[in-house]
Scaffold this motif. Structure first.
Motif, mmCIF file in Angstrom:
data_model
loop_
_atom_site.group_PDB
_atom_site.id
_atom_site.type_symbol
_atom_site.label_atom_id
_atom_site.label_comp_id
_atom_site.label_asym_id
_atom_site.label_seq_id
_atom_site.Cartn_x
_atom_site.Cartn_y
_atom_site.Cartn_z
ATOM 1 N N TYR A 140 -55.321 -2.854 -45.941
ATOM 2 C CA TYR A 140 -55.409 -2.200 -44.635
ATOM 3 C C TYR A 140 -54.019 -1.851 -44.093
ATOM 4 N N HIS A 141 -53.099 -2.800 -44.203
ATOM 5 C CA HIS A 141 -51.788 -2.580 -43.582
ATOM 6 C C HIS A 141 -50.770 -1.922 -44.507
ATOM 7 N N HIS A 142 -51.047 -1.925 -45.809
ATOM 8 C CA HIS A 142 -50.048 -1.368 -46.735
ATOM 9 C C HIS A 142 -50.713 -0.444 -47.747
ATOM 10 N N ALA A 143 -51.631 0.375 -47.296
ATOM 11 C CA ALA A 143 -52.333 1.277 -48.222
ATOM 12 C C ALA A 143 -51.317 2.142 -48.960
ATOM 13 N N ASP A 144 -51.490 2.272 -50.269
ATOM 14 C CA ASP A 144 -50.667 3.147 -51.122
ATOM 15 C C ASP A 144 -49.174 2.836 -51.110
ATOM 16 N N GLU A 145 -48.795 1.619 -50.774
ATOM 17 C CA GLU A 145 -47.360 1.287 -50.846
ATOM 18 C C GLU A 145 -47.080 0.525 -52.120
ATOM 19 N N LEU A 147 -45.487 -2.528 -53.343
ATOM 20 C CA LEU A 147 -45.018 -3.725 -52.625
ATOM 21 C C LEU A 147 -44.270 -4.684 -53.534
ATOM 22 N N ASP A 148 -43.221 -5.307 -52.953
ATOM 23 C CA ASP A 148 -42.634 -6.471 -53.617
ATOM 24 C C ASP A 148 -43.612 -7.613 -53.420
ATOM 25 N N GLN A 149 -43.415 -8.699 -54.146
ATOM 26 C CA GLN A 149 -44.217 -9.901 -53.893
ATOM 27 C C GLN A 149 -43.910 -10.369 -52.463
ATOM 28 N N LEU A 150 -44.939 -10.538 -51.675
ATOM 29 C CA LEU A 150 -44.702 -10.988 -50.292
ATOM 30 C C LEU A 150 -44.757 -12.513 -50.228
ATOM 31 N N PRO A 151 -43.707 -13.130 -49.696
ATOM 32 C CA PRO A 151 -43.738 -14.594 -49.573
ATOM 33 C C PRO A 151 -44.722 -15.030 -48.487
ATOM 34 N N ILE A 202 -48.884 -11.412 -53.674
ATOM 35 C CA ILE A 202 -48.467 -12.451 -52.733
ATOM 36 C C ILE A 202 -47.973 -13.656 -53.512
ATOM 37 N N LYS A 203 -46.865 -14.230 -53.050
ATOM 38 C CA LYS A 203 -46.329 -15.430 -53.685
ATOM 39 C C LYS A 203 -46.366 -16.569 -52.669
ATOM 40 N N ALA A 491 -38.954 -14.831 -57.776
ATOM 41 C CA ALA A 491 -39.259 -13.690 -58.647
ATOM 42 C C ALA A 491 -40.093 -12.611 -57.958
ATOM 43 N N GLY A 492 -39.592 -11.401 -58.013
ATOM 44 C CA GLY A 492 -40.354 -10.259 -57.501
ATOM 45 C C GLY A 492 -40.305 -10.088 -55.995
ATOM 46 N N THR A 493 -39.652 -11.011 -55.280
ATOM 47 C CA THR A 493 -39.591 -10.855 -53.820
ATOM 48 C C THR A 493 -38.370 -10.002 -53.464
ATOM 49 N N LYS A 494 -38.367 -9.516 -52.260
ATOM 50 C CA LYS A 494 -37.236 -8.736 -51.758
ATOM 51 C C LYS A 494 -35.973 -9.587 -51.787
ATOM 52 N N ALA A 495 -36.153 -10.876 -51.445
ATOM 53 C CA ALA A 495 -35.009 -11.785 -51.397
ATOM 54 C C ALA A 495 -34.297 -11.824 -52.749
ATOM 55 N N ALA A 496 -35.068 -11.764 -53.843
ATOM 56 C CA ALA A 496 -34.466 -11.823 -55.174
ATOM 57 C C ALA A 496 -33.651 -10.560 -55.423
#
Ligand code: GLC
Length: 501
Positions: A140-145, A147-151, A202-203, A491-496
């Motif tokens: 719903y909130h990120h249709a067609d984006e 995404l990095d892994q969200l913590p 999601i992580k 791994a896979g997060t924006k932070a990484a």
């Protein structure tokens, strides 16, 4: 009421027309449910030693779970995090962006109903349902984006022993949950498997108790906050201990001055029935619950049980030969277990009318019972006694943590339906703190007290996100105590990608 006057936390009421049999019962109930000052002190002292015992290798009945949340936020945390709160009635998913401005955040959230059947269903149904909700949220909130892994900070408000912050073995279900095959196991792998099955990016970064979330969220905006409490469906608290005072972690050789948030799980206080003044009604509540012998303290205090205690007393009086109440009336509705909630008691205590006409209507509409004026007086008194006992016993827990830590002045962040909605709960608690801690006469009014219990910030939203942020920050700094697998956590997060937060 004149402007500026305050309602007192108990009502005088007129007992003039109350017949002797009911008056005798009122006196008996008053005796049963009142916790005098000396008893409060005795409970608190025992509580202090039980808190310490829970931190030892042998342990006690209060679990005192180290949570691997090792420090307070400093306001400079940034990044986007998900927070999931598996509450009793709702499932809430939030996306929280901690912004560059110190101490600020943006939040979007969705609520999903938690079907009642899930509470007693199977583990697969539970994790599947939660993962479906998270998937819906992301779609719903990120249709067609891309995404990095969200913590994710997952607020799982049940007792869990954690060897790592992204790990949690459910010690036992509380608050009426009874899902087979979850107790005694780590809840993280099946949860992650349900996400992976659905390909949800999601992580899980941190498994969080609601009390720890409340502590951290409250301390984010108020540095005097030392304890996070929940007075809701369940009742519990968390505070920051130093690792040197946690003998059960000694084998890890952590720096003794490092902070460690402890989820007390104080609902289990006095499971061995040494000090709490249990009534016959508390004993029935326990016996009929899915986990007899557990959560002795919680069962006398928490929102889930207040209405039930009240119902059991009234039913007992109706069946009692010594007095007449609801005589010749059909009590079938009153006979249904858990049919009255804490909101019902709140409504009785909030009835503003001298003739208790709102209470009269409540009984008529909800229970099909027509009450006489003396019966209404007894009913009001009973609600007051049960609500007051809950507030006073709660204060023992708060006072015990403060005594253990030597805190004489601090703030306590509190959340939960009982704290936020039950009339007079705060002021009754403050009065009890005053009696326990021997504050001067002008204190204990719930305002500007040495130890003040204040409404908390959003623990299971912002608090869980902050704990996830603090965890990632620790990993980046190489402080890996209590992190299962530091590499895979990033791994896979924006932070990484950024290398910094
Ligand atoms: C129960 C749970 C505990 C939680 C509390 C408040 O006591 O065991 O984990 O913090 O309810 O929700």
């Amino acid at each position: 009421m004149p402007v500026g006057s305050r309602r007192t936390p108990s009502r005088k009421g007129s007992m003039a027309d109350v017949p002797k049999d009911l008056l005798d019962q009122i006196n008996r109930l008053e005796e049963l449910f009142t916790v005098p000052q000396e008893k409060l002190k005795q409970i608190t002292d025992h509580f202090v030693s039980e808190l310490a015992k829970g931190l030892t290798v042998e342990g006690g009945s209060i679990p005192m779970n180290p949570t691997w949340c090792m420090g307070f936020p400093d306001g400079n945390e940034t990044g986007t995090f998900l927070a999931l709160d598996m509450g009793g009635t709702n499932l809430r998913v939030c996306e929280i962006t901690l912004t560059e401005e110190k101490g600020e955040f943006d939040i979007i959230q969705s609520k999903y109903r938690m079907p009642e059947e899930l509470k007693t269903g199977t583990a697969d149904e539970l994790w599947g349902y939660i993962a479906d909700c998270l998937q819906q949220f992301i779609e719903y909130h990120h249709a067609d984006e891309e995404l990095d892994q969200l913590p994710l900070g997952f607020t799982f408000s049940y007792p869990a022993s954690q060897e790592y912050i992204d790990h949690g073995v459910l010690q036992r279900w509380t608050k009426g949950f009874d899902i087979e095959g979850v107790e005694g196991k780590d809840v993280v792998p099946p949860f992650e498997a349900a996400l992976a099955e659905r390909g949800v990016p999601i992580k899980l970064t941190a498994l969080v108790n609601d009390t720890t979330g409340t502590l951290i969220a409250s301390a984010y905006t108020d540095t005097q906050m030392k304890i996070g409490c929940i007075f809701g469906t369940g009742c519990n608290a968390a505070y920051m201990e130093d690792c040197g005072s946690i003998p059960k972690l000694a084998h890890m050789n952590l720096d003794p001055s490092l902070p460690m948030a402890i989820n007390c799980e104080w609902g289990a206080f006095d499971n061995e029935h040494k000090v709490l003044p249990r009534t016959p009604y508390d004993i029935v509540i326990d016996k009929e619950s899915p986990r007899p012998g557990q959560q002795a303290f919680e069962k006398m205090i928490a929102g889930l049980y207040l209405g039930e205690i009240f119902r059991l007393v009234l039913l007992d009086l109706h069946q009692n030969q010594d007095c007449k109440i609801f005589e010749d009336q059909d009590v079938s509705k009153l006979s249904k277990a858990y049919s009255l909630d804490a909101g019902f008691l709140s409504a009785i205590e909030e009835d503003p009318f001298e003739n208790l006409s709102e209470t009269h209507d409540l009984f008529q509409n909800k229970l099909n019972l027509i009450c006489t004026k003396p019966e209404l007086e007894l009913i009001r008194k009973l609600a007051e006694l049960i609500g007051t006992r809950a507030a006073r016993l709660s204060a023992c827990g708060v006072a015990a943590i403060c005594k253990k830590k030597g805190w004489t002045n601090c703030h306590v962040g509190a959340d939960g339906s009982v704290f936020n909605k039950y009339p007079h709960f705060k002021v009754r608690g403050a009065q009890a703190l005053k009696e326990i801690l021997d504050w001067p006469a002008n204190k204990g009014k719930g305002k500007n007290d040495p130890i003040e219990i204040l409404p908390a910030e959003d623990g299971s939203g912002v608090g869980a996100a902050l704990i996830a942020a603090l965890t990632l920050k620790r990993v980046q700094l190489g402080q890996n105590a209590g992190i299962r697998d530091p590499k895979s956590m990033l791994a896979g997060t924006k932070a990484a990608k950024k290398g910094t937060m």
